[in-house]
Design a protein around this motif. Structure first.
Motif, PDB file in Angstrom:
ATOM      1  N   SER A   1       0.828  -1.204   0.000  1.00 41.75           N
ATOM      2  CA  SER A   1       0.000   0.000   0.000  1.00 41.75           C
ATOM      3  C   SER A   1       0.863   1.255   0.000  1.00 41.75           C
ATOM      4  O   SER A   1       0.531   2.245  -0.664  1.00 41.75           O
TER       5      SER A   1
ATOM      6  N   ASN B   1      -5.831  -5.887  -2.916  1.00 46.03           N
ATOM      7  CA  ASN B   1      -6.641  -4.755  -3.358  1.00 46.03           C
ATOM      8  C   ASN B   1      -6.831  -3.678  -2.290  1.00 46.03           C
ATOM      9  O   ASN B   1      -7.438  -2.637  -2.554  1.00 46.03           O
ATOM     10  N   ILE B   2      -6.307  -3.903  -1.076  1.00 47.75           N
ATOM     11  CA  ILE B   2      -6.417  -2.886  -0.035  1.00 47.75           C
ATOM     12  C   ILE B   2      -5.708  -1.601  -0.470  1.00 47.75           C
ATOM     13  O   ILE B   2      -6.122  -0.500  -0.101  1.00 47.75           O
TER      14      ILE B   2
ATOM     15  N   ASN C   1     -12.487   0.179  -9.918  1.00 47.73           N
ATOM     16  CA  ASN C   1     -11.130  -0.245  -9.592  1.00 47.73           C
ATOM     17  C   ASN C   1     -11.029  -1.758  -9.632  1.00 47.73           C
ATOM     18  O   ASN C   1     -12.014  -2.471  -9.416  1.00 47.73           O
TER      19      ASN C   1
ATOM     20  N   ALA D   1      -7.989   5.414  -2.777  1.00 50.67           N
ATOM     21  CA  ALA D   1      -9.332   5.967  -2.956  1.00 50.67           C
ATOM     22  C   ALA D   1      -9.738   6.821  -1.762  1.00 50.67           C
ATOM     23  O   ALA D   1     -10.301   7.910  -1.920  1.00 50.67           O
ATOM     24  N   ILE D   2      -9.457   6.339  -0.550  1.00 50.41           N
ATOM     25  CA  ILE D   2      -9.807   7.092   0.657  1.00 50.41           C
ATOM     26  C   ILE D   2      -9.021   8.392   0.727  1.00 50.41           C
ATOM     27  O   ILE D   2      -9.574   9.456   1.043  1.00 50.41           O
TER      28      ILE D   2
ATOM     29  N   GLY E   1      -8.065   0.745  -1.958  1.00 50.45           N
ATOM     30  CA  GLY E   1      -8.880   1.423  -0.955  1.00 50.45           C
ATOM     31  C   GLY E   1      -8.126   2.563  -0.301  1.00 50.45           C
ATOM     32  O   GLY E   1      -8.699   3.634  -0.059  1.00 50.45           O
ATOM     33  N   GLU E   2      -6.843   2.355  -0.018  1.00 54.01           N
ATOM     34  CA  GLU E   2      -6.042   3.403   0.621  1.00 54.01           C
ATOM     35  C   GLU E   2      -5.941   4.633  -0.278  1.00 54.01           C
ATOM     36  O   GLU E   2      -6.079   5.773   0.180  1.00 54.01           O
TER      37      GLU E   2
END
Length: 206
Positions: free
Chosen positions: A55, A119-120, A135, A126-127, A123-124
């Motif tokens: 990430s 895929n985390i 995605n 995107a946030i 999310g990181e």
């Protein structure tokens, strides 16, 4: 026409954007390589320190690409930027750390468990940016330009106006990261095709 407008590379020792070196690893430094980049680029986002290496790699690449494209945030709606990433090792680097935490401490680490899916990283990012576009994260045998072009064009034909495509391979000290910004409305760049993507990436593929 879709164009590759910005790209960056991150290896175990160097970090570059559009072919220009932006950071070189100090091997004797107390900080990890990714933390060195974070501090050198003067990024302010405390959650970075809680992220796993995969990430952090994707986060740093996206941040540098944003800085080169200063108007990126205002140019597109929050659902018009898609992300398409892939790698070979999935989240194995963190998976092994998670397993080690269980073996050493008798209980698994919740902070590591959060990152036991590749895929985390999506999310990181995107946030961080409040991006709500499509995605996808795929696990592939090796870097495949055709995969990124084919799926990237699908995203661009179904609502996205920009796609962040990336190969994020992080396994211990083995780091092979290539991230590029593809835009459907741009005045300059390289055609988004397999040949150009392969040339810019400089990675081995079938």
């Amino acid at each position: 026409m879709s164009l590759i407008t910005t790209y960056c590379h991150l290896s175990a020792d160097h970090f570059s954007v559009n072919g220009e070196l932006v950071a070189t690893r100090e091997k004797d430094a107390a900080d990890s390589w990714f933390k060195q980049i974070y501090k050198e680029q003067e990024i302010v986002y405390p959650k970075f320190y809680k992220m796993d290496a995969l990430s952090q790699a994707g986060f740093l690449a996206s941040e540098v690409i944003k800085r080169v494209n200063k108007g990126l945030a205002s140019k597109y709606q929050d659902d018009e930027i898609a992300m398409l990433f892939a790698n070979q090792s999935s989240s194995a680097d963190t998976d092994l750390r998670f397993l080690h935490s269980y073996e050493q401490n008798g209980a698994p680490s919740p902070s590591l468990f959060v990152y036991t899916l590749p895929n985390i990283v999506l999310g990181e990012i995107a946030i961080r940016n409040k991006w709500f576009g499509e995605n996808m994260f795929a696990v592939l045998p090796k870097f495949a330009p055709g995969f990124f072009v084919d799926y990237g064009q699908i995203f661009l034909s179904t609502g996205a106006k920009a796609v962040l495509v990336g190969w994020l391979e992080v396994m211990g000290d083995q780091i092979e990261v290539f991230v590029a910004l593809v835009e459907s409305e741009s005045e300059g760049g390289m055609d988004f095709n397999k040949h150009n993507l392969s040339k810019l990436a400089g990675l081995s593929h079938a």
